[in-house]
Write an enzyme that holds these catalytic residues in place. Structure first.
Site, PDB file in Angstrom:
ATOM      1  N   ARG A   1      46.082  50.593  39.823  1.00 39.24           N
ATOM      2  CA  ARG A   1      46.927  50.419  38.991  1.00 39.24           C
ATOM      3  C   ARG A   1      47.981  49.899  38.106  1.00 39.24           C
ATOM      4  NH1 ARG A   1      50.018  55.479  37.582  1.00 39.24           N
ATOM      5  NH2 ARG A   1      50.637  55.909  35.492  1.00 39.24           N
TER       6      ARG A   1
ATOM      7  N   HIS B   1      48.799  47.659  34.651  1.00 38.41           N
ATOM      8  CA  HIS B   1      50.418  47.857  34.001  1.00 38.41           C
ATOM      9  C   HIS B   1      50.729  46.055  34.538  1.00 38.41           C
ATOM     10  CE1 HIS B   1      50.859  52.730  33.995  1.00 38.41           C
ATOM     11  NE2 HIS B   1      49.778  51.891  33.833  1.00 38.41           N
TER      12      HIS B   1
ATOM     13  N   VAL C   1      52.347  44.322  30.054  1.00 38.07           N
ATOM     14  CA  VAL C   1      53.346  43.639  29.961  1.00 38.07           C
ATOM     15  C   VAL C   1      53.920  42.742  30.330  1.00 38.07           C
ATOM     16  CG1 VAL C   1      56.307  44.452  29.284  1.00 38.07           C
ATOM     17  CG2 VAL C   1      53.875  46.117  29.963  1.00 38.07           C
TER      18      VAL C   1
ATOM     19  N   GLY D   1      51.964  39.506  30.423  1.00 36.96           N
ATOM     20  CA  GLY D   1      51.653  39.268  31.218  1.00 36.96           C
ATOM     21  C   GLY D   1      51.273  39.298  33.099  1.00 36.96           C
TER      22      GLY D   1
ATOM     23  N   ASP E   1      52.886  38.769  35.338  1.00 38.09           N
ATOM     24  CA  ASP E   1      53.738  37.648  35.867  1.00 38.09           C
ATOM     25  C   ASP E   1      54.080  38.416  37.050  1.00 38.09           C
ATOM     26  OD1 ASP E   1      54.568  39.802  34.616  1.00 38.09           O
ATOM     27  OD2 ASP E   1      56.529  38.197  33.674  1.00 38.09           O
TER      28      ASP E   1
ATOM     29  N   ASN F   1      55.103  53.669  33.705  1.00 35.44           N
ATOM     30  CA  ASN F   1      55.423  53.274  35.455  1.00 35.44           C
ATOM     31  C   ASN F   1      55.790  54.307  36.287  1.00 35.44           C
ATOM     32  OD1 ASN F   1      54.250  50.833  34.029  1.00 35.44           O
ATOM     33  ND2 ASN F   1      56.149  50.142  33.826  1.00 35.44           N
TER      34      ASN F   1
ATOM     35  N   HIS G   1      38.961  54.223  36.490  1.00 35.41           N
ATOM     36  CA  HIS G   1      39.534  56.008  37.246  1.00 35.41           C
ATOM     37  C   HIS G   1      38.579  56.318  37.823  1.00 35.41           C
ATOM     38  CE1 HIS G   1      42.062  56.336  32.857  1.00 35.41           C
ATOM     39  NE2 HIS G   1      41.898  55.539  34.416  1.00 35.41           N
ATOM     40  N   THR G   2      36.949  55.682  38.556  1.00 34.78           N
ATOM     41  CA  THR G   2      36.177  56.362  39.284  1.00 34.78           C
ATOM     42  C   THR G   2      37.030  56.302  40.544  1.00 34.78           C
ATOM     43  OG1 THR G   2      33.995  55.522  40.259  1.00 34.78           O
ATOM     44  CG2 THR G   2      35.255  53.962  40.189  1.00 34.78           C
TER      45      THR G   2
ATOM     46  N   ASP H   1      37.559  61.596  39.210  1.00 34.43           N
ATOM     47  CA  ASP H   1      35.909  62.141  39.900  1.00 34.43           C
ATOM     48  C   ASP H   1      36.107  62.183  40.230  1.00 34.43           C
ATOM     49  OD1 ASP H   1      34.069  60.835  39.185  1.00 34.43           O
ATOM     50  OD2 ASP H   1      33.955  58.988  40.016  1.00 34.43           O
TER      51      ASP H   1
END
Length: 326
Positions: free
Chosen positions: A61, A65, A69, A71, A73, A93, A191-192, A244
């Site tokens: 994640r 994230h 935003v 790229g 970086d 966040n 999301h598994t 899950d």
């Protein structure tokens, strides 16, 4: 040939299609400057993730994230200052984890090769290795990213898809990053593994349209169980809910099976079935071999990992991931 019929194409073949602007990323970028860089990352992940398996999803994640935003970086890692509210402080966040994990990996690399390995590359490598540790696929991560020198909370708010997203929002926000509907389905497959907290989806249980109602797209029995056993109040921010259930520590196809049964936890999960195209993708994955999902997920992760990358003389190599070099 089906929608996923090019499974046999090798990942390296995919890399050959990268545009010249992104081709400055390359495999084994640190082969000369820090030969053991990827080995150091892998060893740390292998040592610590088995003891904290839920952290694997958090690290994936974090990568997602970051890339959405400015790229990929490492702008997500920057701390806020008195004069700037950084991405880390934005509402999407606030539940991110894994910052300390990245910092510890960075410390090991700085001790071995000072000022060489970027925080952006560390995030990408850690995400890959965390997937592997949970039984998921591996892929070759092209490296050479440099770290950004700008991080603004306001940009996170406008670029990161919230869990309440409908299909149109998802399509737009993914499309803005050069990711298509296939990538949307495959990256959602992360999301598994992982967990959530009630406020991210409790509107589906208690107040979907503002009238104290339940989301009709959510299986009623599942909703009833969540209200009775997990989210007894909409604002419960402490109870952990599996994304899950029944297969939350294994990287597999079970998440997609739940989505088709109207048991995806988030509104954004349910949204994947409101498009005939994405629903067909999901059905094809569920009815196909697990390796198909693995191969396709790997390619989408490679693609996402090259969104807006900074290379060459752009950006910098941060000494500390949370602080832009002075």
């Amino acid at each position: 040939m089906g929608r996923f019929g090019y499974v046999g194409i090798m990942v390296l073949g995919f890399l050959g299609l990268i545009s010249s602007g992104e081709a400055q990323l390359k495999l084994n970028y640190y082969a000369t400057s820090c030969p053991k860089a990827e080995e150091i990352v892998l060893d740390y992940v292998n040592k610590h993730i088995p003891n904290a398996p839920s952290l694997a999803a958090a690290l994936i994640r974090l990568h997602f994230h970051d890339c959405f935003v400015r790229g990929c970086d490492a702008s997500i890692l920057v701390n806020s200052t008195s004069s700037n509210r950084a991405e880390k402080s934005a509402a999407p966040n606030l539940t991110l984890r894994g910052f300390d994990f990245i910092d510890r990996v960075k410390s090991l690399l700085e001790a071995k090769c000072p000022g060489v390995v970027s925080c952006a590359d560390i995030i990408a490598l850690v995400a890959r290795d965390a997937v592997v540790v949970t039984g998921g696929p591996s892929w070759s991560v092209p490296t050479g990213r440099r770290d950004g020198i700008v991080s603004k909370a306001s940009e996170a708010l406008t670029n990161i898809p919230p869990p309440t997203s409908n299909f149109s929002t998802l399509q737009t926000l993914f499309g803005n990053k050069g990711l298509d509907l296939k990538d949307l389905v495959l990256l959602s497959g992360a999301h598994t593994i992982g967990v959530s907290h009630c406020p991210s989806f409790s509107n589906r249980l208690y107040n979907f349209t503002g009238k104290g109602d339940e989301d009709p797209s959510l299986d009623h029995a599942y909703a009833t169980n969540l209200k009775a056993r997990k989210c007894k109040t909409p604002t419960d921010n402490t109870t952990i809910v599996l994304m899950d259930p029944g297969s939350s520590r294994t990287f597999d196809l079970h998440y997609y099976e739940l989505v088709l049964k109207r048991r995806g936890l988030f509104q954004s999960d349910a949204a994947l079935t409101t498009s005939s195209t994405t629903k067909a993708y999901i059905t094809e994955l569920v009815n196909g071999p697990l390796q198909t999902f693995f191969d396709e997920f790997a390619q989408s992760m490679i693609k996402m990992g090259q969104v807006g990358v900074k290379t060459g003389s752009a950006g910098e190599i941060r000494k500390q991931c949370a602080v832009i070099n002075s």
